[in-house]
Every structure is written in C-alpha cells, then in structure tokens.
Design an enzyme around this catalytic site. Structure first.
Site, PDB file in Angstrom:
ATOM      1  CD  GLN A 109      -2.924  -1.171   2.290  1.00  0.00           C
ATOM      2  OE1 GLN A 109      -2.603  -1.875   3.240  1.00  0.00           O
ATOM      3  NE2 GLN A 109      -4.042  -0.477   2.277  1.00  0.00           N
ATOM      4  CG  HIS A 121      -0.994  -6.084   5.257  1.00  0.00           C
ATOM      5  ND1 HIS A 121      -1.021  -5.457   6.487  1.00  0.00           N
ATOM      6  CD2 HIS A 121      -2.122  -5.679   4.625  1.00  0.00           C
ATOM      7  CE1 HIS A 121      -2.105  -4.708   6.590  1.00  0.00           C
ATOM      8  NE2 HIS A 121      -2.790  -4.826   5.466  1.00  0.00           N
ATOM      9  CG  ASN A 153      -3.539  -7.345   7.937  1.00  0.00           C
ATOM     10  OD1 ASN A 153      -3.644  -6.802   9.035  1.00  0.00           O
ATOM     11  ND2 ASN A 153      -4.313  -7.026   6.901  1.00  0.00           N
ATOM     12  CD  GLU A 154      -7.827  -6.663   8.247  1.00  0.00           C
ATOM     13  OE1 GLU A 154      -8.105  -6.601   7.033  1.00  0.00           O
ATOM     14  OE2 GLU A 154      -8.105  -5.753   9.052  1.00  0.00           O
TER      15      GLU A 154
HETATM   16  C1  FCB Z   1      -7.811  -3.282   6.673  1.00  0.00           C
HETATM   17  C2  FCB Z   1      -6.522  -3.662   5.992  1.00  0.00           C
HETATM   18  C3  FCB Z   1      -5.644  -2.487   5.646  1.00  0.00           C
HETATM   19  C4  FCB Z   1      -6.432  -1.303   5.155  1.00  0.00           C
HETATM   20  C5  FCB Z   1      -7.573  -0.999   6.088  1.00  0.00           C
HETATM   21  C6  FCB Z   1      -8.402   0.187   5.695  1.00  0.00           C
HETATM   22  O1  FCB Z   1      -8.778  -4.280   6.478  1.00  0.00           O
HETATM   23  O2  FCB Z   1      -5.760  -4.514   6.811  1.00  0.00           O
HETATM   24  O3  FCB Z   1      -4.689  -2.936   4.704  1.00  0.00           O
HETATM   25  O4  FCB Z   1      -6.822  -1.511   3.864  1.00  0.00           O
HETATM   26  O5  FCB Z   1      -8.413  -2.108   6.204  1.00  0.00           O
END
Ligand code: FCB
Length: 398
Positions: free
Chosen positions: A20, A112, A156-157
């Site tokens: 990003q 990520h 991440n997520e």
């Molecule tokens: C999250 C992501 C991050 C960014 C935010 C707004 O879900 O981890 O990369 O995009 O949202």
C-alpha cells in the site's frame, strides 16, 4: 500530578503495509490484478516508502509516537521460488534498525494480503505446500531480524482475505466456490501454526501473533430471531473461528477494528451508512463501543492484545481526531475492565493505496501528494502525538 490514562510503555503508533505504501511492488498477485482493472487506480509508485522510509519513520517519531507497524514483502524477499534476495532482506533489517535508533518499537507483519507471483501462479494459498513455503519465508525473515524485532504478526486479516478474495471476489484470486473459501480459511490457520514453529526456532524471543479483523455484529432488529441468529453465526464464523484455530500458537492477539455491522439474516448484513447513521467515507459505521466490546471479549483468550489497526477515511480532519480519541477512550475502558491491551496502531500513517478502492480514501495521519511525494502532517496527527506523549486523553473523549 494527573494520573495517566495509558501507561508509559503503551505502544502508540501507526500502521502501513508494504504494497500500500512502498511503490512498484510489481512481482505480486495484486500488481497483476491491478493491471487487469481490479482496482480503481493501479498502485504505481504508491508513497515511494521503499525509498522514503527513513524520513517517514522520523516524521512518526517527531509526532511523539513510539511504535510503527509495517509489513515486509514476500514478493521482494523471495522473488523466485526458493531464491531469497539479500538486498531485500537487508532493506527490511535497515527499517527495523532505523526504528530502533529512533526509539520506535517496530511491529512487523509478515503477510499483508499480497502473494509473490510465482506462488499465485501455482495456486496461491491453496497450493498444496503453501504452508511450508510460508513457514520457510518466515524463518528467513526471523533469522534476518533476530534480536531486533520483538512484536511480529504472521498474517494480516486472514478472514478478510478469504471474504474479499474467495467469497466476494473483489480481490485476488477472484470469486471461488464456497468449498475453496473454506479450504483457504483452514489453510491460513495452518500457515500461522507452521510459521509460529519456524519462527520460534529461529528466534525464541520474538512475540508472535496475528492481526485479526473484528467486526461488532449486532442484529438490526433485536426482536427478529433470524437477525439474532445471524449475528451469532457471523460472530462465530468471522471473529472467533480463526482465533480458536490458532490461539495455542500465539503470544498475543492483534485486533483490527473498524465498524459495527447489523445482521439481517444468517449470512446477511446491511451497511449502516444506508440508514444515515454516522459513517466514514468507506461507508463503515462509527461505533467506538464496538472496540471496547471486541477487546473485552478477545481478552478471554488470556493473551495480551494490541489494537493493530483502527482508523477512518474522511475529508474532515477534525472527524479523524474525534474518531481517534473516542476509540482510545474505548480502549481505556476495556483496560479498566481488565483487558491487557499493550498498544494502539492507527491506520494509517500515510494516505495510501486502498486496494480495490485505489487512492481516493484518505486514512492518513500524514497526507501524501502523489505527484511530488511530499508529506503534510495533519492536525489530527499532532493531537494524537500529544496523547501519546502525555498518556492523557482530552476530557471530552468518552
Ligand atoms: C484493513 C486492511 C488495511 C487497510 C484498512 C483500511 O482491512 O488490513 O490494509 O486496507 O483495512
């Protein structure tokens, strides 16, 4: 003397992710996705953070923040399968060292959302050996950062990756049958467990966790049985299931919290924005109480917690400041209720590439002019920095 709202060692910081902000990350699945029109803007040079990281970390430190969450890019570190690039590894070692020199605690994310092109071409997360490949890459990074990085997030997520990538298909690899989505979720739990073991061996002192996106699900109509069932089911599937798979392989849990969602069916929700309730430019509801509830519930895992993301896309910077202070008040309330919260990382340090949404949403504490790459510190950043320096929230925060 006024008592502090947060202890002196509390990790006040901001977060970014490699793809990003770095720019020209052209050897990964997202870059290819963008070339096929999968994002409103291609990521291009992003914020040129791959080159400008020393200045950006100095800006963060000058604000008064004491920690920086960023990710290292697998596609750069292992550009071809089994070949590790020493220059990329030393780049990230330098980033960590730069943080340390400035008294900024690095919080390093290993994955990520992006995958190296070679891996996405042979099945991505669902490639049969993907967990072993991820663990090998993680071991390499851990060997490189040994003794330098303490807080490390593997993934991440994971559930957002499954939801956006496999279920909704707005992100790579694109919509897939439900059975594949389920396999991807299970596989990402295996990724974490394998990586945990590999990193432990390489550096037993690293504290390992994952960054788990948490949504505060509530029934739209509390009198409707289906709405209530939906919120329980989605809470279990989205918030709890993954954590239950990995909890015995975590030293801490990272919580990424943005919004509450109202459920209207077993797997359905409605965006609050549609009803005119307070919301961000992303259409996400603004409910600080949801963060308190998330932290109090996540505390039941018995592990330290860090808010690894929380933030707002908006044009009105005062709104950003209110968002930060009200969510920090929620963090403090969760701590008062017993949650062991060690830090808060605002998303994001910089205005950056917001995946399929491109560059329009502005989440940054620092604005970035993408023509000149010049940085402008917003007022909300200065005020957040004051909170970090003093450990005190402004009066009206609750
Ligand atoms: C999250 C992501 C991050 C960014 C935010 C707004 O879900 O981890 O990369 O995009 O949202």
């Amino acid at each position: 003397m006024t008592a502090r709202d947060f202890p002196p060692e509390f990790l006040f910081g901001a977060a970014t992710s490699a793809h990003q902000v770095e720019g020209r990350n052209d050897n990964c699945d997202w870059w290819a996705w963008e070339q096929r029109g999968g994002s409103k803007d291609p990521s291009g040079d992003a914020c040129d953070h791959y080159r400008q990281y020393p200045e950006d970390i100095a800006l963060l430190r000058d604000l008064g923040l004491n920690s920086y969450r960023f990710s290292v890019e697998w596609a750069r570190i292992e550009p071809r399968e089994g070949q590790f690039d020493p220059l990329a590894l030393s780049h990230y070692r330098d980033m960590v060292e730069r943080c340390r020199e400035l008294g900024v605690e690095p919080i390093v994310t290993l994955h990520h959302f992006t995958l190296p092109s070679w891996l996405s071409q042979r099945g991505g997360v669902l490639a049969p050996d993907s967990a072993q490949l991820f663990a090998r890459y993680c071991r390499k990074v851990a060997e490189t950062l040994k003794g330098r990085a303490t807080w490390v997030l593997t993934i991440n997520e994971p559930m957002i990756l499954v939801l956006m990538g496999y279920v909704q298909g707005a992100w790579p690899p694109g919509k897939r049958p439900a059975a594949e989505a389920v396999r991807a979720a299970r596989r990402l739990a295996a990724w974490h467990r394998e990586a945990f073991a590999a990193i432990r061996q390489a550096d037993p002192d690293m504290r390992l966790g994952i960054a788990k996106h948490w949504i505060d699900f509530r029934p739209l109509d509390a009198g409707d049985r289906l709405h209530r069932l939906g919120s329980r089911l989605q809470h279990h599937l989205f918030n709890r299931w993954y954590l239950d798979q990995v909890k015995s392989h975590c030293d801490f849990i990272g919580i990424n919290y943005y919004a509450r969602q109202y459920t209207t069916g077993l797997l359905r929700q409605v965006p609050l924005a549609a009803q005119g309730a307070p919301h961000t430019e992303m259409g996400w509801s603004i409910v600080p109480e949801g963060l308190r509830l998330a932290l109090v519930e996540a505390a039941s895992y018995g592990l330290p917690l860090i808010v690894t993301e929380n933030g707002i896309a908006c044009q009105d910077d005062l709104q950003r400041l209110r968002y930060i202070t009200s969510h920090l008040a929620a963090v403090r309330q969760a701590m008062a209720a017993g949650a062991d919260v060690r830090g808060y990382q605002y998303w994001s340090l910089l205005d950056n590439f917001e995946w399929a949404e491109g560059y329009r949403p502005e989440f940054g504490l620092i604005a970035v002019d993408r023509q000149t790459q010049s940085r402008t510190v917003r007022e909300s950043a200065r005020r957040y920095g004051e909170i970090a320096k003093t450990g005190l929230l402004p009066e009206a925060a609750d």
